[in-house]
Design a protein around this motif. Structure first.
Motif, short mmCIF file in Angstrom:
data_model
loop_
_atom_site.label_atom_id
_atom_site.label_comp_id
_atom_site.label_asym_id
_atom_site.label_seq_id
_atom_site.Cartn_x
_atom_site.Cartn_y
_atom_site.Cartn_z
N UNK A 16 0.84 -1.21 0.00
CA UNK A 16 0.00 0.00 0.00
C UNK A 16 0.87 1.25 0.00
N UNK A 17 1.98 1.23 0.73
CA UNK A 17 2.92 2.36 0.76
C UNK A 17 3.45 2.62 -0.65
N UNK A 18 3.90 1.56 -1.32
CA UNK A 18 4.45 1.74 -2.67
C UNK A 18 3.39 2.13 -3.69
N UNK A 19 2.14 1.75 -3.45
CA UNK A 19 1.04 2.15 -4.34
C UNK A 19 0.50 3.54 -3.98
N UNK A 20 1.01 4.10 -2.86
CA UNK A 20 0.53 5.38 -2.34
C UNK A 20 -0.98 5.35 -2.10
N UNK A 21 -1.45 4.20 -1.59
CA UNK A 21 -2.87 3.99 -1.30
C UNK A 21 -3.08 4.20 0.20
N UNK A 22 -3.44 5.41 0.59
CA UNK A 22 -3.53 5.78 2.00
C UNK A 22 -4.57 4.95 2.75
N UNK A 23 -5.70 4.66 2.12
CA UNK A 23 -6.75 3.89 2.81
C UNK A 23 -6.32 2.45 3.05
N UNK A 55 0.60 11.14 3.77
CA UNK A 55 0.23 11.93 2.59
C UNK A 55 1.33 12.93 2.24
N UNK A 56 2.02 13.47 3.24
CA UNK A 56 3.16 14.35 2.97
C UNK A 56 4.24 13.57 2.21
N UNK A 57 4.53 12.36 2.65
CA UNK A 57 5.55 11.53 1.99
C UNK A 57 5.08 11.11 0.60
N UNK A 58 3.78 10.79 0.45
CA UNK A 58 3.25 10.33 -0.84
C UNK A 58 3.33 11.41 -1.91
N UNK A 59 3.51 12.68 -1.53
CA UNK A 59 3.65 13.76 -2.51
C UNK A 59 4.98 13.68 -3.25
N UNK A 60 5.93 12.91 -2.74
CA UNK A 60 7.22 12.76 -3.41
C UNK A 60 7.05 11.85 -4.63
N UNK A 61 7.40 12.34 -5.83
CA UNK A 61 7.14 11.56 -7.05
C UNK A 61 7.93 10.26 -7.15
N UNK A 62 9.11 10.18 -6.56
CA UNK A 62 9.95 8.99 -6.70
C UNK A 62 9.86 8.04 -5.52
N UNK A 63 8.95 8.29 -4.59
CA UNK A 63 8.87 7.49 -3.37
C UNK A 63 8.67 6.01 -3.68
N UNK A 64 9.53 5.19 -3.11
CA UNK A 64 9.40 3.73 -3.26
C UNK A 64 10.25 3.05 -2.19
N UNK A 65 9.69 2.02 -1.56
CA UNK A 65 10.42 1.24 -0.56
C UNK A 65 10.75 -0.12 -1.15
N UNK A 66 12.04 -0.46 -1.12
CA UNK A 66 12.49 -1.78 -1.61
C UNK A 66 12.91 -2.60 -0.40
N UNK A 67 12.25 -3.73 -0.21
CA UNK A 67 12.55 -4.62 0.90
C UNK A 67 13.88 -5.33 0.64
N UNK A 68 14.84 -5.16 1.56
CA UNK A 68 16.13 -5.83 1.43
C UNK A 68 16.17 -7.12 2.25
N UNK A 69 15.51 -7.09 3.42
CA UNK A 69 15.41 -8.31 4.24
C UNK A 69 14.26 -8.18 5.21
N UNK A 70 13.76 -9.32 5.66
CA UNK A 70 12.65 -9.35 6.62
C UNK A 70 12.89 -10.48 7.60
N UNK A 79 11.74 -5.19 9.12
CA UNK A 79 12.11 -5.01 7.71
C UNK A 79 13.32 -4.09 7.63
N UNK A 80 14.24 -4.44 6.74
CA UNK A 80 15.34 -3.56 6.36
C UNK A 80 15.03 -3.14 4.93
N UNK A 81 14.86 -1.83 4.72
CA UNK A 81 14.41 -1.32 3.42
C UNK A 81 15.35 -0.24 2.91
N UNK A 82 15.34 -0.08 1.61
CA UNK A 82 16.02 1.02 0.95
C UNK A 82 14.91 1.88 0.33
N UNK A 83 14.77 3.10 0.84
CA UNK A 83 13.68 3.99 0.43
C UNK A 83 14.21 5.01 -0.57
N UNK A 84 13.59 5.07 -1.73
CA UNK A 84 13.89 6.12 -2.71
C UNK A 84 13.03 7.32 -2.34
#
Length: 125
Positions: A16-23, A55-70, A79-84
């Motif tokens: 949902x974070x990567x889809x920027x789907x707040x609900x 919603x403040x974070x979702x305004x960033x056009x390149x926002x994306x979280x890549x899961x590195x490990x769980x 989760x260890x993530x690399x966030x763009x």
């Protein structure tokens, strides 16, 4: 309805974070969930404060979280993530350690540790 595993709840939150789907994202959190800096300050409590924060974070056009490990241990998911991100200085990435505590089929508490930030311009030189 069969129980949902802690891992599935956290994965739904990440999707949902990567889809920027707040609900969909807020649906993975308890209504009174809390977010913290790891071992530190409260960042948000409850859906309304989390909505504003996300919603403040979702305004960033390149926002994306890549899961590195769980890692999953019963109701705790780490989760260890690399966030763009789009920083004031430009696009880049930041390492993030996310610790989720699941209770009642929802994220009850989340703590975040922010690691190294790398600007895109710095990595291409």
């Amino acid at each position: 309805m069969p129980p949902i595993s802690p891992q599935a709840i956290v994965q739904a939150q990440l999707d949902a974070y990567n889809a920027k789907d707040i609900d969909a994202l807020l649906a993975t959190y308890a209504a009174d969930a809390e977010q913290y800096q790891l071992h530190g300050d409260l960042l948000a409590r409850g859906h309304e404060q989390m909505r504003t924060r996300f919603l403040t974070r979702f305004a960033e056009p390149d926002l994306h979280a890549r899961l590195l490990s769980r890692t999953v241990m019963e109701n705790i998911v780490i989760d260890f993530e690399l966030i763009t991100r789009n920083f004031p200085e430009g696009a880049g990435t930041v390492e993030m350690l996310c610790v989720y505590e699941i209770a009642g089929q929802r994220i009850a508490k989340a703590s975040f540790a922010v690691g190294k930030t790398t600007l895109a311009a710095a990595s291409s030189s």
